[in-house]
Design a protein around this motif. Structure first.
Motif, short mmCIF file in Angstrom:
data_model
loop_
_atom_site.label_atom_id
_atom_site.label_comp_id
_atom_site.label_asym_id
_atom_site.label_seq_id
_atom_site.Cartn_x
_atom_site.Cartn_y
_atom_site.Cartn_z
N PHE A 64 -8.73 -1.10 10.55
CA PHE A 64 -7.64 -0.19 10.13
C PHE A 64 -6.35 -1.57 9.59
O PHE A 64 -6.58 -2.56 10.47
N ALA A 65 -5.70 -1.30 8.76
CA ALA A 65 -4.49 -2.39 8.40
C ALA A 65 -3.33 -1.37 7.94
O ALA A 65 -3.45 -0.30 7.40
N PRO A 66 -1.94 -1.83 8.23
CA PRO A 66 -1.04 -0.98 8.15
C PRO A 66 -0.74 -0.60 6.70
O PRO A 66 -0.50 0.42 6.39
N TYR A 67 -1.12 -1.51 5.70
CA TYR A 67 -1.06 -1.22 4.11
C TYR A 67 -2.16 -1.11 3.50
O TYR A 67 -2.33 -1.10 2.31
N GLY A 68 -3.37 -0.84 4.20
CA GLY A 68 -4.63 -0.37 3.25
C GLY A 68 -5.83 -1.49 3.61
O GLY A 68 -5.48 -2.75 3.90
N VAL A 69 -6.93 -0.84 3.49
CA VAL A 69 -8.35 -1.62 3.41
C VAL A 69 -9.09 -1.17 2.30
O VAL A 69 -8.97 -0.15 1.91
N TYR A 70 -9.58 -2.39 1.79
CA TYR A 70 -10.48 -1.92 0.52
C TYR A 70 -11.91 -2.61 0.89
O TYR A 70 -11.89 -4.07 1.00
N MET A 71 -13.00 -2.00 0.99
CA MET A 71 -14.20 -2.49 1.38
C MET A 71 -15.31 -2.98 0.10
O MET A 71 -15.16 -2.00 -0.82
N THR A 72 -15.92 -3.87 0.26
CA THR A 72 -16.54 -4.22 -1.09
C THR A 72 -17.93 -5.21 -0.87
O THR A 72 -17.74 -5.79 0.13
N ALA A 73 -18.83 -5.09 -1.54
CA ALA A 73 -20.13 -5.99 -1.25
C ALA A 73 -19.90 -7.25 -1.83
O ALA A 73 -20.41 -8.23 -1.52
N GLU A 74 -18.85 -7.20 -2.90
CA GLU A 74 -18.55 -8.44 -3.80
C GLU A 74 -17.48 -9.45 -3.14
O GLU A 74 -16.51 -8.81 -2.71
N ASN A 75 -17.72 -10.59 -3.36
CA ASN A 75 -16.77 -11.71 -2.96
C ASN A 75 -15.60 -11.66 -3.99
O ASN A 75 -15.47 -12.41 -4.85
N LEU A 76 -14.69 -10.69 -3.94
CA LEU A 76 -13.55 -10.66 -4.96
C LEU A 76 -12.50 -12.00 -4.69
O LEU A 76 -12.26 -12.11 -3.59
N THR A 77 -12.22 -12.50 -5.82
CA THR A 77 -11.00 -13.48 -5.53
C THR A 77 -9.72 -13.12 -5.99
O THR A 77 -8.80 -13.80 -5.97
N THR A 78 -9.66 -11.96 -6.48
CA THR A 78 -8.19 -11.21 -6.59
C THR A 78 -8.24 -9.83 -6.04
O THR A 78 -9.30 -9.13 -6.01
N ALA A 79 -7.35 -9.58 -5.06
CA ALA A 79 -7.04 -8.16 -4.49
C ALA A 79 -6.67 -7.29 -5.53
O ALA A 79 -6.03 -7.25 -6.72
N PRO A 80 -7.42 -5.97 -5.42
CA PRO A 80 -7.17 -4.78 -6.45
C PRO A 80 -5.92 -4.40 -6.22
O PRO A 80 -5.29 -4.59 -5.24
N LEU A 81 -5.40 -3.87 -7.18
CA LEU A 81 -3.98 -3.12 -7.16
C LEU A 81 -4.25 -1.76 -6.57
O LEU A 81 -3.41 -1.26 -5.96
N GLU A 82 -5.31 -1.11 -6.49
CA GLU A 82 -5.42 0.36 -6.03
C GLU A 82 -6.69 0.46 -5.23
O GLU A 82 -7.68 -0.30 -5.29
N GLY A 83 -6.91 1.48 -4.89
CA GLY A 83 -8.31 2.11 -4.12
C GLY A 83 -8.45 1.73 -2.62
O GLY A 83 -9.43 1.61 -1.99
#
Length: 137
Positions: A64-83
């Motif tokens: 859990f995180a105060p402003y959200g968690v985004y799970m992915t199998a990919e090594n993203l180098t930029t955090a998504p805006l939503e989801g």
């Protein structure tokens, strides 16, 4: 476990500063007793950048995180805006982009999880963007 310890030794106390893009990174572990939760705080020098929580209910781990968690199998180098969600199941081999604070983004890679009768040890690599509202990781 030996590999994680060697990585810590050679990475300078778990933190590798990269001031050119604002991203710090390191390796760490968190131990969570069965039926409990554990908080992990991000401090770089004396600056505080927020936290996340790992919860352990009968060996089922959630993050859990105060402003959200985004799970992915990919090594993203930029955090998504939503989801983002309030929490996600925690598994080895996955990346979790989290908002530990309203101003910062962080990425975790869960390297391994080991279980005992009473606790789970989560070994992870982390990246933390120290520049406000910058999504590059």
């Amino acid at each position: 476990m030996i590999i994680a310890a060697l990585i810590l030794v050679f990475s300078g106390c778990g933190i590798k500063h990269q001031p050119s893009n604002g991203v710090d990174q390191g390796y760490d572990e968190i131990t969570v007793a069965d039926g409990d939760e554990q908080r992990y705080d991000f401090y770089i020098s004396s600056e505080y950048y927020g936290y996340f929580i790992v919860d352990n209910i009968s060996g089922n781990l959630r993050i859990f995180a105060p402003y959200g968690v985004y799970m992915t199998a990919e090594n993203l180098t930029t955090a998504p805006l939503e989801g983002y969600t309030s929490g996600e199941e925690l598994y080895a081999g996955y990346y979790y982009i989290i908002r530990p604070d309203s101003l910062y983004y962080s990425k975790l890679y869960i390297e391994s999880i080991s279980y005992s009768d009473t606790a789970a040890d989560v070994y992870f690599q982390w990246w933390l963007q120290t520049q406000e509202n910058l999504r590059e990781l």
